[in-house]
Design a protein around this motif. Sequence first.
Motif, mmCIF file in Angstrom:
data_model
loop_
_atom_site.group_PDB
_atom_site.id
_atom_site.type_symbol
_atom_site.label_atom_id
_atom_site.label_comp_id
_atom_site.label_asym_id
_atom_site.label_seq_id
_atom_site.Cartn_x
_atom_site.Cartn_y
_atom_site.Cartn_z
ATOM 1 N N SER A 49 0.807 -1.222 0.000
ATOM 2 C CA SER A 49 0.000 0.000 0.000
ATOM 3 C C SER A 49 0.840 1.272 0.000
ATOM 4 C CB SER A 49 -0.913 0.017 1.224
ATOM 5 O OG SER A 49 -0.147 0.175 2.416
ATOM 6 N N GLY A 50 2.056 1.189 0.499
ATOM 7 C CA GLY A 50 2.887 2.383 0.591
ATOM 8 C C GLY A 50 2.598 3.216 1.822
ATOM 9 N N ARG A 51 1.791 2.697 2.717
ATOM 10 C CA ARG A 51 1.464 3.400 3.955
ATOM 11 C C ARG A 51 2.091 2.678 5.135
ATOM 12 N NH1 ARG A 51 -2.066 7.322 3.258
ATOM 13 N NH2 ARG A 51 -2.970 7.277 5.336
ATOM 14 N N GLY A 52 2.509 3.447 6.116
ATOM 15 C CA GLY A 52 3.107 2.852 7.295
ATOM 16 C C GLY A 52 3.337 3.905 8.356
ATOM 17 N N GLU A 53 4.247 3.597 9.273
ATOM 18 C CA GLU A 53 4.581 4.560 10.318
ATOM 19 C C GLU A 53 6.062 4.475 10.638
ATOM 20 O OE1 GLU A 53 3.597 2.400 14.524
ATOM 21 O OE2 GLU A 53 1.927 3.391 13.517
ATOM 22 N N ILE A 54 6.590 5.567 11.148
ATOM 23 C CA ILE A 54 8.007 5.603 11.496
ATOM 24 C C ILE A 54 8.236 4.719 12.719
ATOM 25 C CG2 ILE A 54 9.905 7.044 12.321
ATOM 26 C CD1 ILE A 54 8.733 9.356 10.695
ATOM 27 N N TYR A 55 9.113 3.740 12.559
ATOM 28 C CA TYR A 55 9.486 2.830 13.636
ATOM 29 C C TYR A 55 10.688 3.401 14.400
ATOM 30 C CZ TYR A 55 10.981 -1.563 15.803
ATOM 31 O OH TYR A 55 11.354 -2.535 16.694
ATOM 32 N N SER A 56 11.608 4.006 13.658
ATOM 33 C CA SER A 56 12.788 4.661 14.215
ATOM 34 C C SER A 56 13.335 5.584 13.137
ATOM 35 C CB SER A 56 13.838 3.625 14.616
ATOM 36 O OG SER A 56 14.952 4.250 15.223
ATOM 37 N N PHE A 57 14.110 6.591 13.533
ATOM 38 C CA PHE A 57 14.667 7.490 12.523
ATOM 39 C C PHE A 57 15.965 8.113 13.018
ATOM 40 C CE2 PHE A 57 12.108 10.248 15.159
ATOM 41 C CZ PHE A 57 12.849 11.424 15.254
ATOM 42 N N SER A 58 16.705 8.659 12.063
ATOM 43 C CA SER A 58 17.949 9.367 12.339
ATOM 44 C C SER A 58 18.146 10.397 11.239
ATOM 45 C CB SER A 58 19.128 8.386 12.376
ATOM 46 O OG SER A 58 20.313 9.060 12.748
ATOM 47 N N VAL A 59 19.103 11.272 11.426
ATOM 48 C CA VAL A 59 19.422 12.266 10.410
ATOM 49 C C VAL A 59 20.861 12.046 9.965
ATOM 50 C CG1 VAL A 59 19.653 14.725 9.892
ATOM 51 C CG2 VAL A 59 17.771 13.918 11.332
ATOM 52 N N ILE A 60 21.053 11.910 8.677
ATOM 53 C CA ILE A 60 22.389 11.765 8.108
ATOM 54 C C ILE A 60 22.986 13.163 8.023
ATOM 55 C CG2 ILE A 60 23.738 10.998 6.114
ATOM 56 C CD1 ILE A 60 22.297 8.720 7.654
ATOM 57 N N ARG A 61 24.044 13.375 8.740
ATOM 58 C CA ARG A 61 24.662 14.708 8.784
ATOM 59 C C ARG A 61 25.915 14.794 7.931
ATOM 60 N NH1 ARG A 61 21.545 17.292 12.134
ATOM 61 N NH2 ARG A 61 20.500 16.167 13.792
ATOM 62 N N GLN A 62 26.467 13.645 7.552
ATOM 63 C CA GLN A 62 27.606 13.603 6.643
ATOM 64 C C GLN A 62 27.262 12.588 5.558
ATOM 65 O OE1 GLN A 62 31.379 12.993 8.510
ATOM 66 N NE2 GLN A 62 32.480 12.923 6.587
ATOM 67 N N ALA A 63 26.872 13.110 4.416
ATOM 68 C CA ALA A 63 26.385 12.254 3.326
ATOM 69 C C ALA A 63 27.498 11.358 2.802
ATOM 70 C CB ALA A 63 25.832 13.112 2.205
ATOM 71 N N LEU A 98 9.583 15.209 13.152
ATOM 72 C CA LEU A 98 9.586 13.744 13.075
ATOM 73 C C LEU A 98 9.330 13.127 14.443
ATOM 74 C CD1 LEU A 98 12.661 13.228 10.737
ATOM 75 C CD2 LEU A 98 10.231 13.164 10.140
ATOM 76 N N ALA A 99 8.595 12.024 14.430
ATOM 77 C CA ALA A 99 8.301 11.324 15.680
ATOM 78 C C ALA A 99 8.070 9.847 15.392
ATOM 79 C CB ALA A 99 7.060 11.910 16.348
ATOM 80 N N ILE A 100 8.484 9.010 16.324
ATOM 81 C CA ILE A 100 8.194 7.581 16.210
ATOM 82 C C ILE A 100 6.683 7.413 16.263
ATOM 83 C CG2 ILE A 100 8.412 5.368 17.403
ATOM 84 C CD1 ILE A 100 11.300 6.242 18.073
ATOM 85 N N GLY A 101 6.176 6.585 15.353
ATOM 86 C CA GLY A 101 4.734 6.371 15.251
ATOM 87 C C GLY A 101 4.052 7.298 14.257
ATOM 88 N N MET A 102 4.763 8.263 13.697
ATOM 89 C CA MET A 102 4.177 9.196 12.739
ATOM 90 C C MET A 102 3.744 8.448 11.481
ATOM 91 S SD MET A 102 6.062 12.331 10.713
ATOM 92 C CE MET A 102 5.783 13.633 11.889
#
Length: 133
Positions: A49-63, A98-102
């Motif tokens: 479906s392409g739908r879901g929720e954020i389980y965990s996240f991070s920000v890449i600061r050095q590509a 951003l938030a877990i569960g979003m």
Amino acid sequence: MNIARHWRERTTRYRLEGQRHRHTGEVRFPAQPPTLDEDPNDWEPYQLSGRGEIYSFSVIRQAPSGYESLGLYPVALVRLAEGPLVTAQLTDCDEADLAIGMPVEMVTRRLMDTGEDGVLVYSYKFRPCLRSS
């Protein structure tokens, strides 16, 4: 990027197509070849479906090399509505929001330009849901 490999991966990249087990209903993504003890006919293509929720996240600061033009960008583990957990870049959002569960939804966005061979690579990314359902 090898053009043949790019062509083989198009359903995964552009349609978020995985597989569903015909008997158990298990869904997996990406699609995988059958193991030695599996009947290849037990797995069928399955459109996620392409739908879901954020389980965990991070920000890449050095590509990483080749992605410097992206600058800072968030990535997440997204739990799809059908169950699989996928890693994807987040787009159209601010880090502070951003938030877990979003709730998130898949979008197709440009990933890279391979240069010499002229292949523009697009892939799935996720953004906060714009529509409710």
